[in-house]
Motif scaffolding. Structure first.
Motif, PDB file in Angstrom:
ATOM      1  N   GLN A  77     -16.351 -25.940 -29.477  1.00 62.05           N
ATOM      2  CA  GLN A  77     -15.238 -25.543 -30.343  1.00 62.05           C
ATOM      3  C   GLN A  77     -13.918 -25.554 -29.583  1.00 62.05           C
ATOM      4  OE1 GLN A  77     -14.748 -21.411 -31.121  1.00 62.05           O
ATOM      5  NE2 GLN A  77     -14.158 -21.739 -33.278  1.00 62.05           N
ATOM      6  N   ARG A  78     -13.912 -24.990 -28.386  1.00 62.47           N
ATOM      7  CA  ARG A  78     -12.671 -24.916 -27.593  1.00 62.47           C
ATOM      8  C   ARG A  78     -12.182 -26.308 -27.190  1.00 62.47           C
ATOM      9  NH1 ARG A  78     -12.675 -19.470 -25.807  1.00 62.47           N
ATOM     10  NH2 ARG A  78     -13.592 -18.338 -27.563  1.00 62.47           N
ATOM     11  N   ARG A  79     -13.076 -27.262 -27.157  1.00 62.63           N
ATOM     12  CA  ARG A  79     -12.679 -28.643 -26.843  1.00 62.63           C
ATOM     13  C   ARG A  79     -12.155 -29.376 -28.075  1.00 62.63           C
ATOM     14  NH1 ARG A  79     -17.544 -31.765 -24.342  1.00 62.63           N
ATOM     15  NH2 ARG A  79     -15.951 -33.290 -23.808  1.00 62.63           N
ATOM     16  N   GLY A  80     -12.144 -28.684 -29.217  1.00 65.21           N
ATOM     17  CA  GLY A  80     -11.643 -29.307 -30.439  1.00 65.21           C
ATOM     18  C   GLY A  80     -12.684 -30.105 -31.185  1.00 65.21           C
ATOM     19  N   ASP A  81     -13.961 -29.716 -31.094  1.00 65.04           N
ATOM     20  CA  ASP A  81     -15.037 -30.427 -31.775  1.00 65.04           C
ATOM     21  C   ASP A  81     -15.827 -29.443 -32.633  1.00 65.04           C
ATOM     22  OD1 ASP A  81     -16.990 -32.122 -32.631  1.00 65.04           O
ATOM     23  OD2 ASP A  81     -17.584 -32.839 -30.648  1.00 65.04           O
ATOM     24  N   PRO A  82     -15.252 -29.011 -33.775  1.00 65.83           N
ATOM     25  CA  PRO A  82     -15.941 -28.023 -34.614  1.00 65.83           C
ATOM     26  C   PRO A  82     -17.249 -28.540 -35.204  1.00 65.83           C
ATOM     27  CG  PRO A  82     -14.030 -28.917 -35.756  1.00 65.83           C
ATOM     28  CD  PRO A  82     -13.951 -29.406 -34.342  1.00 65.83           C
ATOM     29  N   GLY A  83     -17.361 -29.853 -35.413  1.00 67.25           N
ATOM     30  CA  GLY A  83     -18.602 -30.419 -35.941  1.00 67.25           C
ATOM     31  C   GLY A  83     -19.758 -30.220 -34.985  1.00 67.25           C
ATOM     32  N   ALA A  84     -19.492 -30.480 -33.687  1.00 67.95           N
ATOM     33  CA  ALA A  84     -20.536 -30.272 -32.685  1.00 67.95           C
ATOM     34  C   ALA A  84     -20.897 -28.797 -32.581  1.00 67.95           C
ATOM     35  CB  ALA A  84     -20.077 -30.807 -31.331  1.00 67.95           C
ATOM     36  N   MET A  85     -19.893 -27.941 -32.691  1.00 69.47           N
ATOM     37  CA  MET A  85     -20.161 -26.505 -32.654  1.00 69.47           C
ATOM     38  C   MET A  85     -21.096 -26.106 -33.789  1.00 69.47           C
ATOM     39  SD  MET A  85     -17.665 -23.296 -33.540  1.00 69.47           S
ATOM     40  CE  MET A  85     -17.844 -23.782 -35.272  1.00 69.47           C
ATOM     41  N   GLN A  86     -20.810 -26.592 -35.011  1.00 71.34           N
ATOM     42  CA  GLN A  86     -21.637 -26.241 -36.166  1.00 71.34           C
ATOM     43  C   GLN A  86     -23.072 -26.721 -35.966  1.00 71.34           C
ATOM     44  OE1 GLN A  86     -21.102 -24.402 -38.924  1.00 71.34           O
ATOM     45  NE2 GLN A  86     -23.226 -24.796 -39.515  1.00 71.34           N
ATOM     46  N   THR A  87     -23.226 -27.933 -35.428  1.00 71.68           N
ATOM     47  CA  THR A  87     -24.573 -28.469 -35.190  1.00 71.68           C
ATOM     48  C   THR A  87     -25.344 -27.614 -34.193  1.00 71.68           C
ATOM     49  OG1 THR A  87     -23.835 -30.736 -35.655  1.00 71.68           O
ATOM     50  CG2 THR A  87     -25.860 -30.476 -34.372  1.00 71.68           C
ATOM     51  N   THR A  88     -24.683 -27.228 -33.103  1.00 73.91           N
ATOM     52  CA  THR A  88     -25.345 -26.408 -32.090  1.00 73.91           C
ATOM     53  C   THR A  88     -25.666 -25.016 -32.624  1.00 73.91           C
ATOM     54  OG1 THR A  88     -24.186 -27.609 -30.332  1.00 73.91           O
ATOM     55  CG2 THR A  88     -25.177 -25.497 -29.744  1.00 73.91           C
ATOM     56  N   PHE A  89     -24.725 -24.415 -33.338  1.00 72.25           N
ATOM     57  CA  PHE A  89     -24.980 -23.093 -33.917  1.00 72.25           C
ATOM     58  C   PHE A  89     -26.100 -23.147 -34.958  1.00 72.25           C
ATOM     59  CE2 PHE A  89     -20.766 -20.764 -32.899  1.00 72.25           C
ATOM     60  CZ  PHE A  89     -21.406 -20.026 -31.900  1.00 72.25           C
ATOM     61  N   ALA A  90     -26.147 -24.221 -35.759  1.00 71.43           N
ATOM     62  CA  ALA A  90     -27.209 -24.352 -36.762  1.00 71.43           C
ATOM     63  C   ALA A  90     -28.573 -24.416 -36.095  1.00 71.43           C
ATOM     64  CB  ALA A  90     -26.968 -25.586 -37.625  1.00 71.43           C
ATOM     65  N   GLU A 145     -27.318 -13.917 -32.871  1.00 75.40           N
ATOM     66  CA  GLU A 145     -26.026 -13.257 -33.044  1.00 75.40           C
ATOM     67  C   GLU A 145     -25.108 -13.608 -31.877  1.00 75.40           C
ATOM     68  OE1 GLU A 145     -25.987  -9.038 -32.761  1.00 75.40           O
ATOM     69  OE2 GLU A 145     -27.466  -8.963 -31.153  1.00 75.40           O
ATOM     70  N   VAL A 146     -23.817 -13.493 -32.118  1.00 73.94           N
ATOM     71  CA  VAL A 146     -22.809 -13.680 -31.075  1.00 73.94           C
ATOM     72  C   VAL A 146     -22.018 -12.370 -31.000  1.00 73.94           C
ATOM     73  CG1 VAL A 146     -20.725 -14.914 -30.394  1.00 73.94           C
ATOM     74  CG2 VAL A 146     -22.654 -16.172 -31.371  1.00 73.94           C
ATOM     75  N   GLN A 147     -22.146 -11.673 -29.899  1.00 67.59           N
ATOM     76  CA  GLN A 147     -21.563 -10.336 -29.778  1.00 67.59           C
ATOM     77  C   GLN A 147     -20.052 -10.416 -29.500  1.00 67.59           C
ATOM     78  OE1 GLN A 147     -23.745  -8.028 -26.908  1.00 67.59           O
ATOM     79  NE2 GLN A 147     -25.739  -8.589 -27.762  1.00 67.59           N
ATOM     80  N   ARG A 148     -19.313  -9.658 -30.310  1.00 66.18           N
ATOM     81  CA  ARG A 148     -17.859  -9.629 -30.136  1.00 66.18           C
ATOM     82  C   ARG A 148     -17.472  -9.089 -28.767  1.00 66.18           C
ATOM     83  NH1 ARG A 148     -18.380  -8.775 -35.615  1.00 66.18           N
ATOM     84  NH2 ARG A 148     -16.865  -9.931 -36.926  1.00 66.18           N
ATOM     85  N   GLY A 149     -18.200  -8.090 -28.293  1.00 64.39           N
ATOM     86  CA  GLY A 149     -17.856  -7.478 -27.023  1.00 64.39           C
ATOM     87  C   GLY A 149     -17.971  -8.417 -25.841  1.00 64.39           C
ATOM     88  N   ILE A 150     -18.775  -9.453 -25.965  1.00 63.56           N
ATOM     89  CA  ILE A 150     -18.971 -10.407 -24.864  1.00 63.56           C
ATOM     90  C   ILE A 150     -18.133 -11.663 -25.060  1.00 63.56           C
ATOM     91  CG2 ILE A 150     -20.651 -11.856 -23.660  1.00 63.56           C
ATOM     92  CD1 ILE A 150     -22.781  -9.795 -24.345  1.00 63.56           C
ATOM     93  N   TYR A 151     -18.159 -12.211 -26.276  1.00 66.09           N
ATOM     94  CA  TYR A 151     -17.556 -13.522 -26.497  1.00 66.09           C
ATOM     95  C   TYR A 151     -16.240 -13.466 -27.263  1.00 66.09           C
ATOM     96  CZ  TYR A 151     -22.216 -14.982 -25.074  1.00 66.09           C
ATOM     97  OH  TYR A 151     -23.377 -15.162 -24.379  1.00 66.09           O
ATOM     98  N   GLY A 152     -15.876 -12.295 -27.801  1.00 65.72           N
ATOM     99  CA  GLY A 152     -14.588 -12.179 -28.479  1.00 65.72           C
ATOM    100  C   GLY A 152     -14.707 -12.267 -29.992  1.00 65.72           C
ATOM    101  N   THR A 153     -13.674 -11.798 -30.661  1.00 68.67           N
ATOM    102  CA  THR A 153     -13.655 -11.744 -32.128  1.00 68.67           C
ATOM    103  C   THR A 153     -13.675 -13.137 -32.745  1.00 68.67           C
ATOM    104  OG1 THR A 153     -12.421  -9.664 -32.054  1.00 68.67           O
ATOM    105  CG2 THR A 153     -12.385 -10.895 -34.130  1.00 68.67           C
ATOM    106  N   ALA A 186     -17.162 -14.632 -32.546  1.00 69.39           N
ATOM    107  CA  ALA A 186     -18.076 -13.998 -33.487  1.00 69.39           C
ATOM    108  C   ALA A 186     -17.799 -14.467 -34.915  1.00 69.39           C
ATOM    109  CB  ALA A 186     -17.964 -12.480 -33.387  1.00 69.39           C
ATOM    110  N   ALA A 187     -16.517 -14.627 -35.257  1.00 68.83           N
ATOM    111  CA  ALA A 187     -16.154 -15.085 -36.601  1.00 68.83           C
ATOM    112  C   ALA A 187     -16.628 -16.525 -36.830  1.00 68.83           C
ATOM    113  CB  ALA A 187     -14.645 -14.983 -36.788  1.00 68.83           C
ATOM    114  N   SER A 188     -16.487 -17.370 -35.829  1.00 74.88           N
ATOM    115  CA  SER A 188     -16.951 -18.759 -35.952  1.00 74.88           C
ATOM    116  C   SER A 188     -18.461 -18.814 -36.166  1.00 74.88           C
ATOM    117  CB  SER A 188     -16.570 -19.555 -34.704  1.00 74.88           C
ATOM    118  OG  SER A 188     -15.173 -19.622 -34.548  1.00 74.88           O
ATOM    119  N   PHE A 189     -19.171 -17.943 -35.438  1.00 76.07           N
ATOM    120  CA  PHE A 189     -20.616 -17.914 -35.594  1.00 76.07           C
ATOM    121  C   PHE A 189     -21.003 -17.445 -36.995  1.00 76.07           C
ATOM    122  CE2 PHE A 189     -24.531 -15.360 -35.480  1.00 76.07           C
ATOM    123  CZ  PHE A 189     -25.439 -16.365 -35.181  1.00 76.07           C
TER     124      PHE A 189
END
Length: 478
Positions: free
Chosen positions: A138-151, A161-169, A172-175
């Motif tokens: 996602q940070r590299r500007g590839d939301p499609g790849a992010m969605q595939t990996t998260f799926a 789950e993606v914890q806000r306390g570790i990875y940020g708000t 967590a929202a993207s997840f």
């Protein structure tokens, strides 16, 4: 002309779809280092006769249709440490480095799902790798790849789950958005059962329960395997669809025998007794799985107390031997004897010179389309073979007549004087198209007879309307 008749004959080499003959290797205790050179002349001659073998053609086909090895190269001992190195790069803002480090590790884990049966603790490292890989994409500007990996992460880890306390708000929202997308696809029922009672079932690398598993899972591809008697089955991939049930039965005993590696593809038996009992049945199952039209087994075995090269042609529908022959390894077989064995297996001869024939069941079909039919035929035709010639001739005749009638539709029956409208013209359109339609039907019957008869040739005919006429096309593959 108002009508153009084009008969286009497409001649091509037999394809795997039309004539998918395969050759498998078979051994007791695995393939020896000497077997490669010992079998090479026979394997090459069978290849020339249309029998395909090896990993790139046959092994990959089995893996794509049925299953893959549970462990290929295994996980590195420092798998967790490498994941931590990728995480460190992510938190340092080096997202390209994180993707380069974690992407191959996730792929490696997928190729070696069975390794997690031996080390369930490593699943924690894999979970972390998938989360950070998705966020780095996602940070590299590839939301499609992010969605595939998260799926994939959500399908593999039921409590993902993606914890806000570790990875940020933001992370967590993207997840959560990815979770909603996966949930929107719905769920289906996956039923997994083992032929070995008490076999421990693994779903997406997680241990579940013995014997039988029935569970609701997100739609998409899932990986299952069984641990029974201390040994792993192969990994089976199952695609689950929304509101549907997908059922798979895993036979760990069969899976342990099947070999698909870059070195060779075939069957490896733990004992000679097991090989004698199951070799032909397992070869037939393999052939059916990859939609082979014929299957030959070659390997090294003991024949009358002597090590010999053995060749078997298997009836894939009856799981019986059609032909079996052997050549002793001492003295070293000549190339001519290897060629003779290949000719015997391919059905080109029943009296191969210098070859010891054990089984010859020619009246029941040779499995390679050389028998015109009969009880037990495996690849030969059924019934009298002349029907296909009759229907084929009638089809071509009907197409030709139809073409002529449409070509002459509207032509004058006489030669009127110049400037005089023709008083009587041919009205052939209706019977012409009727003849074409009949030709197409007969062509279809001909195709059916060829396919049913086990022919390696496939033909089709069709009519395409054009402006002011039509194009009749006949396509054949030989």
């Amino acid at each position: 002309m108002k009508f153009l008749v084009a008969i286009i004959c497409v001649w091509s080499i037999r394809t795997a779809q039309a004539d998918n003959r395969i050759v498998l290797e078979s051994y007791t205790g695995g393939k020896s280092s000497a077997a490669e050179d010992q079998l090479r002349p026979l394997r090459e001659e069978l290849l020339r006769k249309g029998f395909l073998g090896g990993y790139d053609v046959v092994g990959r086909s089995f893996e794509s249709k049925v299953s893959k090895p549970a462990i290929v190269e295994g996980l590195p001992k420092d798998f967790t440490q490498k994941v931590e190195a990728g995480a460190k790069a992510f938190f340092a803002g080096k997202f390209d480095d994180a993707v380069s480090a974690l992407g191959p590790l996730v792929d490696l884990a997928r190729r070696n799902g069975g390794a997690f049966a031996q080390n369930q603790d490593a699943l924690g490292a894999l979970e972390k790798a998938m989360i950070i890989l998705a966020l780095s994409q996602q940070r590299r500007g590839d939301p499609g790849a992010m969605q595939t990996t998260f799926a994939e992460y959500i399908r593999s880890f039921p409590k993902a789950e993606v914890q806000r306390g570790i990875y940020g708000t933001e992370a967590a929202a993207s997840f959560e958005q990815a979770r909603k997308t996966v949930a929107g696809g719905g769920t289906g029922t996956l039923v997994v059962q083992s032929t070995i009672q008490g076999g421990l079932i693994y779903l997406d690398e997680h241990v579940r329960q013995p014997g039988k598993l029935q569970v609701e899972v997100p739609v998409g591809e899932h990986r299952v395997f069984v641990l029974a008697d201390g040994q792993l089955s192969r990994v089976h991939r199952v695609t689950v669809r929304a509101r549907e049930s997908s059922v798979i039965t895993i036979d760990p005993t069969y899976d342990r025998v099947v070999q698909t590696s870059t070195n060779w593809t075939g069957l490896a038996f733990a004992t000679a007794a097991e090989r004698e009992r199951s070799e032909v049945d397992h070869a037939a199952r393999f052939a059916v799985a990859v939609e082979a039209t014929a299957v030959a087994l070659i390997g090294v075995d003991q024949v009358r107390g002597k090590p010999s090269i053995v060749g078997i042609l298997v009836n894939r529908t009856r799981s019986t031997e059609i032909r079996r022959a052997s050549i002793p390894l001492d003295p070293e077989p000549t190339v001519d004897r290897m060629v003779a064995l290949a000719e015997f297996l391919a059905g080109e001869t029943t009296t191969p010179e210098g070859v010891d024939i054990t089984v010859l069941d020619a009246p029941k079909g040779d499995g390679v389309g050389n028998n015109p039919g009969g009880p037990g035929s495996d690849g030969g035709g059924k019934g009298w073979g002349g029907w296909k010639l009759i229907t084929g001739t009638l089809a071509l005749g009907a197409l030709g007549v139809g073409g002529y009638l449409i070509a002459t539709d509207g032509d004058c029956k006489t030669d009127p004087p110049a400037g005089v409208v023709c008083p009587d013209v041919y009205n052939n359109a209706a019977p012409g198209y009727a003849a074409l339609a009949g030709g197409v039907v007969l062509a279809g019957v001909t195709v059916y007879l060829f396919v049913r008869g086990g022919s390696t040739r496939a033909k089709t005919a069709f009519v395409v309307p054009t402006n002011g006429g039509a194009v009749a096309t006949f396509v054949g593959r030989f």
